[in-house]
Design a protein around this motif. Sequence first.
Motif, PDB file in Angstrom:
ATOM      1  N   VAL A   1     -11.773   4.156  -0.678  1.00 50.37           N
ATOM      2  CA  VAL A   1     -10.860   4.180   0.472  1.00 50.37           C
ATOM      3  C   VAL A   1     -10.297   2.784   0.713  1.00 50.37           C
ATOM      4  N   ALA A   2     -11.169   1.765   0.669  1.00 44.10           N
ATOM      5  CA  ALA A   2     -10.710   0.385   0.860  1.00 44.10           C
ATOM      6  C   ALA A   2      -9.733  -0.017  -0.237  1.00 44.10           C
ATOM      7  N   ALA A   3     -10.054   0.333  -1.485  1.00 46.18           N
ATOM      8  CA  ALA A   3      -9.168  -0.012  -2.602  1.00 46.18           C
ATOM      9  C   ALA A   3      -7.851   0.744  -2.514  1.00 46.18           C
ATOM     10  N   SER A   4      -7.888   1.961  -1.993  1.00 52.93           N
ATOM     11  CA  SER A   4      -6.658   2.731  -1.818  1.00 52.93           C
ATOM     12  C   SER A   4      -5.709   2.026  -0.854  1.00 52.93           C
ATOM     13  N   ALA A   5      -6.267   1.333   0.127  1.00 51.29           N
ATOM     14  CA  ALA A   5      -5.463   0.551   1.068  1.00 51.29           C
ATOM     15  C   ALA A   5      -5.148  -0.837   0.520  1.00 51.29           C
ATOM     16  N   ARG A   6      -5.520  -1.068  -0.744  1.00 53.08           N
ATOM     17  CA  ARG A   6      -5.274  -2.307  -1.465  1.00 53.08           C
ATOM     18  C   ARG A   6      -6.031  -3.496  -0.881  1.00 53.08           C
ATOM     19  N   ALA A   7      -7.224  -3.208  -0.338  1.00 59.22           N
ATOM     20  CA  ALA A   7      -8.128  -4.306   0.002  1.00 59.22           C
ATOM     21  C   ALA A   7      -8.562  -4.990  -1.289  1.00 59.22           C
TER      22      ALA A   7
END
Length: 420
Positions: free
Chosen positions: A246-252
């Motif tokens: 989820v975090a990577a999907s938001a490009r964290a």
Amino acid sequence: MTDQEPMRQVDEGQRLTTRETAELLGVKPETVYAYVSRGQLSSRRGPGGRGSTFDAQEVESLAGRNRRERVATPSTADLSVRTRITLIEKDRYYYRGVDAAELAARHSYEEVAEWLWTGVLRPGIAFTAPKASGRAARRAVDALPELSGPTDRLRVAAIAAAAADPLRFDLSETAVLGTARTLIPTLVAALPPARQTHRDEGSLARRLWARLTGRPADDASLRVLDTALALLVDHDLAASTLAVRVAASARAHAYAAVSAGLGVLEGPLHGAASGLAHRMLLDVLDRGNAAPVVADELRAGRRIPGLGHRLYPGDDPRARALFTLLEDVPGATPALAAAQDVVTTTARHTDLHANVDLALSVLTVSSGMPAEAGETIFAVARTAGWIAHALEEYQERPLRMRPSGQYVGPRPPQPLPHAG
């Protein structure tokens, strides 16, 4: 643009502005540049060097792929994630199609991590922490209260390492892999040593050992620890891994994605489960029999720690591999016998098999480690898997991990509330 609206016709060679490209793709302008950074779109400077322009046919092709993905995406009530990392099937699990237990038995944790990230085996690879990030992480961890838990320390170390890395926002595969190879040893180096005489050298397992127990490491125990790290690298979409995606999907960036995983890991039903099994084994050893300990757990309405796994109706292959190696560890015999006593006692009433938390607790108890050592081992190991999932997610459509809420509250309009 809705899924039913036709794509507008574009001419060959036509160039679009950033705003036009964003409108065609149905995204924000900043997302257009995220597509560029991931190599999904190419750009050129506009006339006079101001702004960027994009090939219209390339944009149309990407929009078409995004539309097909949206149509093919399952409902949020049954969200699934495509992955090439781990398969769990018939009481076995596989990393990129290779039996994970066999891989862990033959290769070091670092080698298994590389295989998970790249699909390439690199014999003898070692991870080292840059001095700057190591110092920043240690200072941050040393400033924590004395009673801070292992996950607190690792999470703070990850944040400190991120602050020391000005390139952390580069989400290219090369940059993220560089982060992965330095972040994991930085996390280990930031943990307070159990022996003041230790030096940061040797394998990652040896360096971690010195943070978990004051006892000197023998070869058999180190092999168990290194194998445990490799076995725990990934396990499909566990709760912490989903948080990372989820975090990577938001490009964290990768440090932030790992921090998200560490936040979820701290729960007693996930990374901290081995600590419960550790305390139970100590109780069994103290009382000389598993029966009263099991009875106390059941009387309190608790499940027996270290038993059962919803993905394995039979044996947990990770536990099976570790128990075999633990038989060669000097001093592990009493803890192994206590674990077997728990399994045998419980088997009279339920068909539950030992899971990896029970095997991990045998290692921590027999090595003089604290109860939270299993959580530390789990977190360090799983960091490699989290980064593998982040790498996958960076190649997907941004913000796709965004389910819709089903509102069940009072329907509007409602009167304005009055102060109580």
